[in-house]
Structure formats: structure tokens, C-alpha cells
Design an enzyme around this catalytic site. Structure first.
Site, short mmCIF file in Angstrom:
data_model
loop_
_atom_site.label_atom_id
_atom_site.label_comp_id
_atom_site.label_asym_id
_atom_site.label_seq_id
_atom_site.Cartn_x
_atom_site.Cartn_y
_atom_site.Cartn_z
N ASN A 1 80.75 78.10 50.04
CA ASN A 1 80.11 77.72 48.74
C ASN A 1 78.59 78.06 48.43
O ASN A 1 78.15 78.21 47.56
CB ASN A 1 80.30 76.31 48.37
CG ASN A 1 79.67 75.28 49.58
OD1 ASN A 1 79.48 75.70 50.51
ND2 ASN A 1 79.78 74.14 49.05
N GLY B 1 80.84 71.61 56.23
CA GLY B 1 82.22 71.95 55.64
C GLY B 1 83.00 70.55 55.55
O GLY B 1 82.23 69.48 55.41
N CYS C 1 79.13 70.10 48.08
CA CYS C 1 79.44 68.49 48.85
C CYS C 1 78.57 67.59 48.07
O CYS C 1 78.94 66.39 48.31
CB CYS C 1 78.92 68.73 50.26
SG CYS C 1 79.68 69.87 51.24
N GLU D 1 87.02 64.56 47.13
CA GLU D 1 86.25 65.40 46.66
C GLU D 1 87.08 66.59 45.66
O GLU D 1 88.15 67.00 45.99
CB GLU D 1 85.57 66.44 47.60
CG GLU D 1 84.26 66.27 48.07
CD GLU D 1 83.78 67.17 49.02
OE1 GLU D 1 84.56 67.40 50.04
OE2 GLU D 1 82.48 67.42 49.02
N GLU E 1 69.34 68.29 58.14
CA GLU E 1 68.79 69.62 57.96
C GLU E 1 67.89 70.05 57.09
O GLU E 1 67.90 69.30 55.79
CB GLU E 1 70.03 70.58 57.46
CG GLU E 1 71.34 70.65 58.63
CD GLU E 1 72.52 71.60 58.22
OE1 GLU E 1 72.92 71.28 57.00
OE2 GLU E 1 72.64 72.46 58.86
#
Ligand code: SIN
Length: 481
Positions: free
Chosen positions: A152, A229, A285, A382, A459
Site C-alpha cells: 500500500n 502488514g 493501516c 479494516e 518506526e
């Protein structure tokens, strides 16, 4: 139709796959084959591991300034190639080319940020437990890391991992999604051109990722796995990490609530809802999955949202003015259809969109649903598509409970002018990323990541590099006073 043969990037060399096989890469807007890429197998993963291990020590002993220079050059080259990279990204992923260019800038920002953080891996000296001792803390690269990245954000999710890994002095093998291998291979080319020593980075693409990944997961010398993911794959990787006790950082699924209080600036809430919902066609996400709107402003918010989304131009992302591209694959469209069908069966109303809109390409029209309740699939899973599910609520306590009622905890958004509420919700919403009057909190400067089943580790920010460092301490004795 563009047919392009790519190679794998293993140990600094471009090579065919040991399997001798290739697989097709499709354009989701046209369903045409745009490339055939080598289908890596276990032997290729083994070669990449060996190449990384051969160079790990020398890479770890380069100076921070040397690593920083390479990362900065890569960031600059990536920006110079923004147009080219964006075209490739749009071809294989579908997002409109303007948005793809934005992603290239976002991707480069991680390389630049970690080029700077490389120089700030500081140690500490701690007062010890005895007068003749001192405690020294040092941080060292943890070694070889495996990165498994999604389709994505085909560029940014790679640089968000490669940036801190290389900055810390780790080597890395990237296994990008089989749906978007071309952008990943272009990034490998950039690192080759800026002089990254051979073996420090390898990029392997494979049609069936599981056996490929298993080789690395079973290898003790791969000391870390980082993955963006689904939560289900994250759980599998966590189990596989146990045998060799790998460090893990996982950015997994989200179920983001987007809460609009009746004191909010409604125009801004609508603009931000569109960003949080429509970025990458909703395939993110951190996409706003559940849009809770306080009853007094429900009508106003919904009608503004509908009138803005109705103007969105959908089509092939390479065409001028297109704002919404296709979803990634047929299964993605089918999931959206399932969520919309389930919602309407249970009483939701489609007030915009609600269908594919075309027979060619994996499109789904920007859609708005009202009368949505928490018992519908769309509020429980989702959706990963351009469907705005609008849900009314009455009180702060109620919406807080409903927002937190999920195993996921990646991002949450809320819109209010009440500063007390901004703080209250920041403390009480069980999510790792909070957009308070902000529909786009993602940035290289901040520690992106989730709580609960949305993942582990961070991150970005100065926290991001710690995920690639081992903390050691030296207890230094024999110091006379
Ligand atoms: C994601 O959807 O996985 C990442 C989105 C972001 O970086 O904002």
C-alpha cells in the site's frame, strides 16, 4: 502496456532467480501485465543472507558520518527521481501519480531523518553501585535484519525500515510485496548508485513469500524481523521468531476511529476525514475506518463530506486530475463489497457511491454510509477501501468506550476545540498514534506504531533507530577515588 524485465538485487548484484521462474506484475487500473519479475526461491534468500553476513562487521564499523552520507545521497537521488518512481508506483499500485509523488517525498524523508539520527546514537554513563565502579552504556547494531513490506506504500514502508537499519550499522534484506516489486527494485538501484557497499542491502521478490521468508526466519543469524502488514501474518511471524529469539517490530492492522465532536471546526474535520479516509484509496493501516460524529453536527458533517467526495475523479492514476485510483486486487474490491452489503443488510444507508462504477480495473467508488452501527462488519474489521462509515454518538464517555472497543490500537483521530478534551482523550484513547485535529499525523519525526494487536515497536522519530540497536553496559571497576 509496458513489459519490463527486472532482476533481483542480491549481495549488490543484479541476478536472475535461482528458480528460473518469473511472475507477472499487473496494473490494477487496467488489469494488464506491466512486468515480469524473477521469482526468488530459498537459494536466493540464502545467498542474500550470506552476502549480508559477509559484510555485516565491516558495515557496523563504518563511522556514523559515512553511513549518514550514503543515506542522505539516497534521499536526494530518490527526490531527483520522484517523477519516475511515482510513475512506476502508480502503474503497479494504482494510487494517483500526484499522491505517488507525495509518497516518494515521504519515503525520502525517512532516509534523510535517519541519516541524521545515525550521528546521534549516544551512550551514557550511569552512577554505579560502588565508589570504585562506573557504568557505561553503549549501543551496537544488532546485525542482519529482515524487512517484509506491504504494497500500500511501496516506497515509504521500505525506507522507514532501511533508513534506521542502515543508520544503526545493520544489514538488511527486504522482501517487498509480490504485488509491488518494481518500486522496491528501483529503491535498490538508488542505493547501488550512491555507493552502498555490496551485501548491505538485498531486495528479493517472490510470488509465494512464505517459503522465502521461512528461510530467513529459521536462520539464527537473522537477528531481527520488521514487518508491516496484517495482524494475522504478524502473529505468525512472532511465533516463527521465537525459536531464534529475533527482535521484532511489527506495524499491523488498524481500526481507526475518527471522532468529530460538536464543538469542532466542521470544515476542517471534513477536510481531514477525507485525507484520513481517502489516502491511498483507503488502503492504509491508519485509514479512518469508523467515523463517529456527535449527533448535533451529524447532518452538517455528513452533507459536507458527501458533497466533497462526490466531486472526486476516479480513474487510472496516470491520467491528469484523477484523485482516486483502483484498489490493489480483486479480493480487495470483494472485501469492500462484503462490508457494504453487510452494512446495508443491517440497516445502513448508502448515500454516495456503493458500487464498482466500472467493469475494467479494480475500482470502487468513493462511498458514504450512514446509520452505521457497531454490530456491522465495517466497524469491526479494516475495510481497506474508500468507504466512509458514519456513526452517530451522544457523549464523550460513550464514544471513548466505543472507540476503544477493539483489539486494534494503531491510530485514532478526534476533532474538538476543547483543550481539556484534547488531553483527556490523548490519555484515554488506546491507540499509538493520535491525530488531535489532524488527519495526517504520519511523519518521519514521530514514533509511528500501535498498541494491542496493532503491533510492537516504533518506526520514525529518535525511537526508530533503537529498534536496530542492542543496548549493552560495561561495569567498569577498579577506579580508585
Ligand atoms: C500504513 O498504512 O501502513 C502506513 C501509513 C503511514 O505511514 O501513514
Amino acid at each position: 502496456m509496458i513489459t519490463k524485465m527486472s532482476h533481483l538485487f542480491i549481495g549488490g548484484d543484479w541476478c536472475e532467480a535461482s528458480t528460473g521462474e518469473y511472475f507477472d506484475v499487473l496494473n490494477p487500473a487496467t488489469e494488464e501485465v506491466i512486468a515480469r519479475v524473477p521469482d526468488a526461491g530459498s537459494v536466493d534468500m540464502r545467498m542474500a543472507i550470506d552476502a549480508a553476513l559477509a559484510v555485516q562487521k565491516s558495515w557496523a564499523s563504518t563511522t556514523a558520518a559515512q553511513r549518514s552520507k550514503i543515506l542522505l545521497s539516497a534521499a536526494n537521488l530518490m527526490r531527483d527521481r520522484a517523477e519516475h518512481l511515482a510513475q512506476i508506483m502508480t502503474l503497479e499500485e494504482g494510487k494517483p501519480v500526484l499522491e505517488a509523488k507525495g509518497e516518494v517525498t515521504y519515503a525520502a524523508s525517512f532516509l534523510e531523518w535517519f541519516a541524521e539520527e545515525a550521528k546521534r546514537v549516544y551512550g551514557e554513563i550511569i552512577p554505579a553501585n560502588a565508589p570504585d565502579k562506573r557504568i557505561l552504556i553503549i549501543k551496537r547494531p544488532l546485525g542482519l535484519a529482515l524487512a517484509i513490506t506491504p504494497w500500500n506504500f511501496p516506497a515509504a514502508m521500505i525506507t522507514r525500515k532501511v533508513g534506521p537499519a542502515l543508520a544503526a550499522g545493520c544489514t538488511m534484506i527486504v522482501k517487498p510485496s509480490e504485488l509491488t516489486p518494481l518500486t522496491a527494485l528501483e529503491i535498490a538501484k538508488i542505493f547501488e548508485e550512491v555507493g552502498l557497499p555490496k551485501g548491505v542491502l538485498s531486495v528479493l521478490v517472490g510470488k509465494d513469500p512464505a517459503p522465502l521468508v521461512k528461510v530467513a526466519m529459521d536462520d539464527f543469524n537473522v537477528r531481527k524481523v520488521t514487518f508491516t502488514g496484517s495482524t494475522s501474518v504478524g502473529k505468525l511471524l512472532m511465533k516463527q521468531s521465537a525459536d531464534t529469539m529475533k527482535r521484532i517490530s511489527f506495524e499491523l492492522g488498524g481500526q481507526a476511529p475518527f471522532i468529530v465532536f460538536d464543538d469542532a471546526d466542521i470544515n476542517s474535520a471534513v477536510e481531514n476525514a477525507i485525507i484520513a479516509k481517502m489516502r491511498s484509496m483507503g488502503e492504509s493501516c491508519v485509514a479512518a475506518n469508523r467515523i463517529y460524529v456527535q449527533r448535533a453536527v451529524l447532518e452538517q458533517f455528513t452533507s459536507k463530506l458527501v458533497s466533497k467526495l462526490a466531486e472526486f475523479r476516479i480513474g487510472n492514476g496516470l491520467e491528469d486530475g484523477v484523485q482516486v485510483g483502483p484498489l490493489i486486487e480483486p479480493a480487495a474490491v470483494e472485501k469492500v463489497e462484503l462490508h457494504v452489503a453487510d452494512a446495508t443488510k443491517k440497516g445502513a444507508k448508502v448515500i454516495l457511491g456503493g458500487s464498482r462504477g466500472t467493469n475494467v480495473g479494480y475500482f470502487y467508488l468513493p462511498t458514504v454510509l450512514t446509520n452505521v452501527t457497531d454490530s456491522m462488519l465495517i466497524t469491526q474489521e479494516e475495510t481497506f477501501g474508500p468507504v466512509a462509515a458514519v456513526i452517530p454518538f451522544d457523549t464523550e464517555e460513550e464514544v471513548l468506550e466505543r472507540a476503544n472497543n477493539t483489539h486494534h490500537g494503531l491510530a485514532a483521530y478526534y476533532f474538538t476545540k476543547d483543550i481539556g478534551r484534547v488531553f483527556r482523550l490523548a490519555e484515554k484513547l488506546q491507540f499509538g498514534i493520535l491525530g488531535a485535529n489532524d488527519g495526517l499525523p504520519s511523519t518521519a519525526q514521530a514514533p509511528f506504531g500501535g498498541v494491542k494487536e496493532s503491533g510492537l515497536g516504533r518506526e520514525g522519530g529518535h525511537h526508530g533507530i533503537d529498534e536496530y540497536l542492542d543496548v549493552k553496559y560495561v561495569s567498569l571497576g577498579g577506579i580508585s577515588s
